[in-house]
Design a protein around this motif. Structure first.
Motif, PDB file in Angstrom:
ATOM      1  N   TRP A 129      -9.298   8.092   0.077  1.00  0.00           N
ATOM      2  CA  TRP A 129      -8.897   8.542  -1.125  1.00  0.00           C
ATOM      3  C   TRP A 129      -9.351   9.915  -1.247  1.00  0.00           C
ATOM      4  O   TRP A 129      -8.857  10.776  -1.857  1.00  0.00           O
ATOM      5  N   ASP A 146      -2.571   7.910  -0.819  1.00  0.00           N
ATOM      6  CA  ASP A 146      -3.382   6.863  -0.591  1.00  0.00           C
ATOM      7  C   ASP A 146      -3.311   6.572   0.974  1.00  0.00           C
ATOM      8  O   ASP A 146      -2.233   5.517   0.999  1.00  0.00           O
ATOM      9  N   ASN A 149      -3.516   2.669   2.127  1.00  0.00           N
ATOM     10  CA  ASN A 149      -3.145   1.305   1.275  1.00  0.00           C
ATOM     11  C   ASN A 149      -1.540   1.699   0.935  1.00  0.00           C
ATOM     12  O   ASN A 149      -1.129   1.486  -0.473  1.00  0.00           O
ATOM     13  N   SER A 150      -0.838   2.444   1.857  1.00  0.00           N
ATOM     14  CA  SER A 150       0.585   2.701   1.459  1.00  0.00           C
ATOM     15  C   SER A 150       1.253   2.682   2.766  1.00  0.00           C
ATOM     16  O   SER A 150       0.488   2.308   3.795  1.00  0.00           O
ATOM     17  N   ALA A 153      -0.147   4.178   5.999  1.00  0.00           N
ATOM     18  CA  ALA A 153      -1.226   3.376   6.951  1.00  0.00           C
ATOM     19  C   ALA A 153      -0.413   3.190   8.385  1.00  0.00           C
ATOM     20  O   ALA A 153      -1.139   3.246   9.337  1.00  0.00           O
ATOM     21  N   SER A 232      -9.217  -1.005   7.511  1.00  0.00           N
ATOM     22  CA  SER A 232      -8.811  -1.747   6.109  1.00  0.00           C
ATOM     23  C   SER A 232      -9.382  -3.285   5.894  1.00  0.00           C
ATOM     24  O   SER A 232      -8.806  -3.646   4.844  1.00  0.00           O
ATOM     25  N   PRO A 236      -5.195  -5.673   5.275  1.00  0.00           N
ATOM     26  CA  PRO A 236      -4.778  -4.397   5.052  1.00  0.00           C
ATOM     27  C   PRO A 236      -3.322  -4.259   4.528  1.00  0.00           C
ATOM     28  O   PRO A 236      -2.973  -5.253   3.950  1.00  0.00           O
ATOM     29  N   HIS A 237      -2.780  -3.150   4.501  1.00  0.00           N
ATOM     30  CA  HIS A 237      -1.302  -2.819   3.867  1.00  0.00           C
ATOM     31  C   HIS A 237      -0.665  -3.517   4.672  1.00  0.00           C
ATOM     32  O   HIS A 237      -0.542  -3.829   5.903  1.00  0.00           O
TER      33      HIS A 237
END
Length: 289
Positions: A129, A146, A149-150, A153, A232, A236-237
């Motif tokens: 970030w 991000d 985290n989106s 990723a 992550s 993670p995401h």
């Protein structure tokens, strides 16, 4: 009789040299896998009772497992073709007389010798970030993203995987290209064949190499857990939650039944894919003959 005795003695010597590796492979791979396969059909790892396919049925009803399976299949189906095509094109370019060819070859090999943790640290510095890429976006008047985290990723992990493993495939393709006799291309040029026609000659004679590269790329795609875990963590995401994440979390929770069932299903899926590739390669050889 002398020939048979010599063959037997050579086989005995070969077995002596291979015995340490076979013992280690059996102790750390074959035996644990066999024990895990037994656990996947029981309701407990100690004094468990046979429950048939109940563990597999529970596993298939798990939303986390289905999500991890879909993400892993998506990643493999996208990353392997992209990496194989890019590796082949780069190898074909490096096989020609181009400037700084030796330096370029070394540049594609360098990611193989760099530890994964070091590579991931650089990636985190770029895609965090507060990382360098978001800093550039702010300088250009754009909003931060991000990345890890989106939905982005998935693209980050895909790019990291291709960059880290492409060099190995480039080396294999270069070795295959250098084994093709130059006479074939000379005859094709004399007959007025176009560049695409000459490239088709390359593809035909690269089938064994390409077959091996595809298999190794599939194996590597199922081991992308290292990169995603270091990027992550455990959870993670959703887009990069892989089968290895699921199995690692089941191991942490000591849910041995789901862990072993997931491992058996993953091995079965890899076996089916590899068997299909072997059949396809065998059919192609028969077709060319």
């Amino acid at each position: 009789m002398r020939l048979q005795h010599k063959l037997r003695s050579d086989a005995a010597v070969a077995f002596v040299f291979l015995a340490p590796s076979l013992i280690g492979f059996s102790l750390f791979y074959i035996i644990p896998f066999a024990i895990g396969a037994v656990y996947s059909f029981q309701d407990g790892s100690q004094a468990g009772h046979f429950v048939g396919l109940a563990n597999y049925a529970d596993l298939l009803r798990s939303e986390s497992f289905r999500k991890a399976t879909w993400n892993t299949l998506w990643f493999t189906s996208v990353s392997v073709p992209v990496m194989v095509v890019c590796s082949l094109l780069i190898a074909a370019a490096l096989n020609r007389q181009v400037y700084f060819r030796s330096w370029l070859r070394m540049a594609y090999v360098m990611p193989l010798v760099v530890p994964v943790a070091s590579v991931v640290l650089v990636w985190q510095t770029l895609f965090d970030w507060n990382g360098g890429l978001n800093h550039l976006l702010e300088l250009w008047g754009m909003d931060r993203v991000d990345w890890l985290n989106s939905a982005w990723a998935r693209a980050v992990v895909l790019f990291l995987y291709i960059w880290k493993n492409m060099g190995y495939n480039v080396i294999l393709f270069l070795a295959g290209l250098q084994q093709i006799p130059a006479d074939y291309y000379e005859v094709a040029r004399l007959e007025g064949a176009s560049r695409m026609r000459q490239f088709s000659i390359t593809l035909v004679y690269l089938v064994p190499t390409m077959f091996f590269v595809v298999i190794m790329s599939i194996m590597q795609s199922f081991k992308v857990f290292r990169e995603t875990y270091l990027l992550s963590g455990d959870y993670p995401h959703d887009s990069i939650y892989m089968l290895q994440h699921y199995m690692n979390n089941m191991f942490s929770a000591l849910d041995i039944q789901k862990l072993t069932s997931a491992a058996i299903l993953m091995v079965a899926a890899i076996w089916i894919i590899v068997a299909a590739l072997f059949r396809g390669e065998k059919w192609f050889r028969g077709f060319m003959d």
